[in-house]
Design a protein around this motif. Structure first.
Motif, short mmCIF file in Angstrom:
data_model
loop_
_atom_site.label_atom_id
_atom_site.label_comp_id
_atom_site.label_asym_id
_atom_site.label_seq_id
_atom_site.Cartn_x
_atom_site.Cartn_y
_atom_site.Cartn_z
N ASN A 127 -16.49 -24.14 10.79
CA ASN A 127 -17.17 -23.73 9.58
C ASN A 127 -16.65 -24.56 8.40
O ASN A 127 -15.72 -25.34 8.55
CB ASN A 127 -17.08 -22.21 9.33
CG ASN A 127 -15.66 -21.70 9.27
OD1 ASN A 127 -14.74 -22.42 8.96
ND2 ASN A 127 -15.50 -20.42 9.56
N LEU A 146 -19.91 -19.99 13.03
CA LEU A 146 -20.22 -18.58 12.80
C LEU A 146 -20.01 -17.79 14.09
O LEU A 146 -20.34 -18.25 15.18
CB LEU A 146 -21.67 -18.42 12.32
CG LEU A 146 -21.99 -19.10 10.98
CD1 LEU A 146 -23.48 -18.99 10.68
CD2 LEU A 146 -21.16 -18.49 9.85
N LEU A 151 -19.52 -13.49 10.53
CA LEU A 151 -20.95 -13.55 10.24
C LEU A 151 -21.35 -12.69 9.03
O LEU A 151 -22.07 -13.16 8.14
CB LEU A 151 -21.77 -13.15 11.47
CG LEU A 151 -23.28 -13.28 11.35
CD1 LEU A 151 -23.70 -14.70 11.00
CD2 LEU A 151 -23.96 -12.83 12.65
N ALA A 154 -20.21 -14.35 5.86
CA ALA A 154 -21.00 -15.55 5.58
C ALA A 154 -22.34 -15.18 4.95
O ALA A 154 -22.78 -15.79 3.97
CB ALA A 154 -21.22 -16.35 6.87
#
Length: 191
Positions: A127, A146, A151, A154
């Motif tokens: 990432n 991810l 997740l 994000a």
């Protein structure tokens, strides 16, 4: 509302999992020489078995227009992961294929593609600092490292149109049904 793309599918077993978890997009790598690459025959079989409601995205790297167009009818989207230019994007769109243009965080450019996908590397599973994500008139797909652990964060931080997950949906290098279910569940709960 964020959508989810599960990419890097390379077995018919993966298609069975996709049909169970119902992501918004499914991806296959049609560029040769990658661990998860699939050939034309397997791509056809995967499209045949995949729920018709799930668009199949074909990932290409610096391949010519004719080679990509040969997959029309098998794939519903083209993802360009190389140094393809806007002329290629326009030619694919003119042929009726929506395009996802991939770019790195430090090289975010304007594109006429249907989506732009921002990834730290070519499917590296790494990432990047999500603060680097720039506003764009083109809907953004967030990719790169991810997984079930990051997740939700994000999505909260970047509000992408789509999240794209490949290695984060695997256990020991193979797609894992429980992990795929959890990823889709996280996205649906936040949308």
């Amino acid at each position: 509302m964020t959508k989810i793309k599960l990419c890097g599918n390379f077995r018919l077993a993966d298609v069975a999992y996709l049909n169970q978890v119902q992501p918004d997009f499914a991806g296959i790598i049609l560029a040769p020489g990658h661990r998860r690459s699939v050939d034309r025959d397997l791509a056809k079989a995967m499209r045949r078995d995949l729920d018709p409601k799930i668009p199949l995205v074909g990932v290409f790297v610096n391949q010519d227009l004719a080679e990509i167009l040969a997959y029309q009818g098998i794939i519903q989207y083209v993802q360009l992961h190389g140094q393809e230019d806007e002329r290629m994007v326009a030619q694919l769109q003119a042929a009726g294929l929506p395009v996802i243009q991939v770019m790195q965080p430090g090289q975010q450019v304007t594109t006429q593609a249907d989506y732009r996908l921002v990834d730290a590397g070519a499917g590296s599973g790494q990432n990047f600092d999500w603060q680097l994500l720039e506003d764009s008139p083109t809907p953004t797909i967030l990719a790169g490292g991810l997984n079930v652990d990051n997740l939700a964060t994000a999505i909260a931080q970047t509000q992408p149109a789509v999240v794209d997950i490949s290695s984060g949906s695997e256990v020991a290098g193979l797609k894992d049904l429980a992990t795929m279910q959890r990823l889709v569940q996280i996205v649906r709960e936040l949308s």
